[in-house]
Design a protein around this motif. Sequence first.
Motif, PDB file in Angstrom:
ATOM      1  N   ALA A   1      10.050   3.508   3.421  1.00 43.64           N
ATOM      2  CA  ALA A   1       9.300   4.713   3.766  1.00 43.64           C
ATOM      3  C   ALA A   1       9.302   4.972   5.270  1.00 43.64           C
ATOM      4  N   ILE A   2       9.149   3.915   6.065  1.00 45.24           N
ATOM      5  CA  ILE A   2       9.107   4.110   7.517  1.00 45.24           C
ATOM      6  C   ILE A   2      10.493   4.489   8.048  1.00 45.24           C
ATOM      7  N   ASN A   3      11.541   3.961   7.430  1.00 41.26           N
ATOM      8  CA  ASN A   3      12.904   4.310   7.845  1.00 41.26           C
ATOM      9  C   ASN A   3      13.229   5.759   7.499  1.00 41.26           C
TER      10      ASN A   3
ATOM     11  N   HIS B   1       7.237  11.388   5.930  1.00 41.36           N
ATOM     12  CA  HIS B   1       7.618  10.839   4.622  1.00 41.36           C
ATOM     13  C   HIS B   1       6.554   9.824   4.215  1.00 41.36           C
ATOM     14  N   GLY B   2       6.500   9.532   2.944  1.00 41.12           N
ATOM     15  CA  GLY B   2       5.535   8.558   2.464  1.00 41.12           C
ATOM     16  C   GLY B   2       6.043   7.809   1.259  1.00 41.12           C
ATOM     17  N   GLY B   3       5.371   6.703   0.960  1.00 41.89           N
ATOM     18  CA  GLY B   3       5.738   5.898  -0.186  1.00 41.89           C
ATOM     19  C   GLY B   3       5.169   4.492  -0.053  1.00 41.89           C
TER      20      GLY B   3
ATOM     21  N   GLU C   1       0.845  -1.191   0.000  1.00 38.26           N
ATOM     22  CA  GLU C   1       0.000   0.000   0.000  1.00 38.26           C
ATOM     23  C   GLU C   1       0.880   1.240   0.000  1.00 38.26           C
ATOM     24  N   ARG C   2       0.293   2.354  -0.373  1.00 40.45           N
ATOM     25  CA  ARG C   2       1.006   3.627  -0.350  1.00 40.45           C
ATOM     26  C   ARG C   2       0.552   4.412   0.867  1.00 40.45           C
ATOM     27  N   LYS C   3       1.491   4.716   1.750  1.00 43.13           N
ATOM     28  CA  LYS C   3       1.174   5.354   3.016  1.00 43.13           C
ATOM     29  C   LYS C   3       2.017   6.612   3.214  1.00 43.13           C
ATOM     30  N   VAL C   4       1.515   7.483   4.069  1.00 44.70           N
ATOM     31  CA  VAL C   4       2.303   8.605   4.577  1.00 44.70           C
ATOM     32  C   VAL C   4       2.464   8.386   6.076  1.00 44.70           C
ATOM     33  N   LEU C   5       3.715   8.467   6.544  1.00 41.21           N
ATOM     34  CA  LEU C   5       4.011   8.192   7.950  1.00 41.21           C
ATOM     35  C   LEU C   5       4.506   9.443   8.648  1.00 41.21           C
ATOM     36  N   LEU C   6       4.089   9.615   9.887  1.00 35.70           N
ATOM     37  CA  LEU C   6       4.476  10.763  10.701  1.00 35.70           C
ATOM     38  C   LEU C   6       5.135  10.254  11.975  1.00 35.70           C
TER      39      LEU C   6
END
Length: 317
Positions: free
Chosen positions: A251-253, A229-231, A127-132
Amino acid sequence: MTSAAVGRPVEIGTFNAVLIGAGIGLFEEFYVQGSRGNWMREMHPLRAIFVYILVVIVLYLIAVHVTHLVLGRLDDLPVVYRRLPYGITFFTTFSIVGILMIRVAHFIGLRTLLDLVIGTYHRPVEERKVLLFLDINGSTALAERLGALTMRSFVRKFLSDVSQPIVDCGGEIYLYKGDGLIAVWNWADAVKADAILKAVDAMFATVAKQRDAYQRLFGAAPTFRVGIHGGPVIVSEQGDAKRSIGIYGDAINIAARMEEAARAHNARCVISEIVAQALATAAASVQSAPSRSRAFRRRLRSANTRPRDRGGGARKR
């Protein structure tokens, strides 16, 4: 079914059930899980359940009278009063089961619980996510100053304050980690109407509004930093004895490195270039809302391009 079993009109039982269910749902969603319900969420779970039962009994008594009034069965109330001890005991017993289910759902997270039950991520899904990523500034020194127990209360209030804006703006709390958290959005939800920027602004505004309360309670107010960041990521169930939903991928890193960059550059928020561009593109595509584009530019007006990192550069807010 219970009404039919005891020889009572089914429509009365059905109407009662609808009113009580609606009342419990509204109470849980808009009071217990809202800012006014902090005292109840911070209470010992068993005491909170006892308070919840009292509320449910009050809702039951209200529903009984409203039902008989609406259905024109006020002449039945003397019978209801005679059976009230039985009715309250029976209803309370079943309510405890429902209350425990509600509490478990909120402890785990309703969406996470549903995903685990129906097996949404039993097999890995891309999935494509944006993480904060979010952390308190100077937490080590603050902990030494406040002491462990006071620091625990400080962090608990802080995480409660910053979590609600995330949820209100369409995000989910993926993980609480020490004195910070990781939140996640679906990509489209994060960039739509600048949702993730609104969440960041709302978090800082909420903590600023609570500054006097922090000073009064703890003698210190928190400052914090955010990295975004996201991806593409892989989402999958993880664990055996204890199951949860895990997120894996670069993405999470990189989101974690954005938070580290915020600390290194003394910035409140660092957003990766790829997310900033997606937000800018989404704002520019809204032809009928020039005010939104101006608002977006104001949110990023202090952005400065940082050295490139894998997956895109970074913007400092």
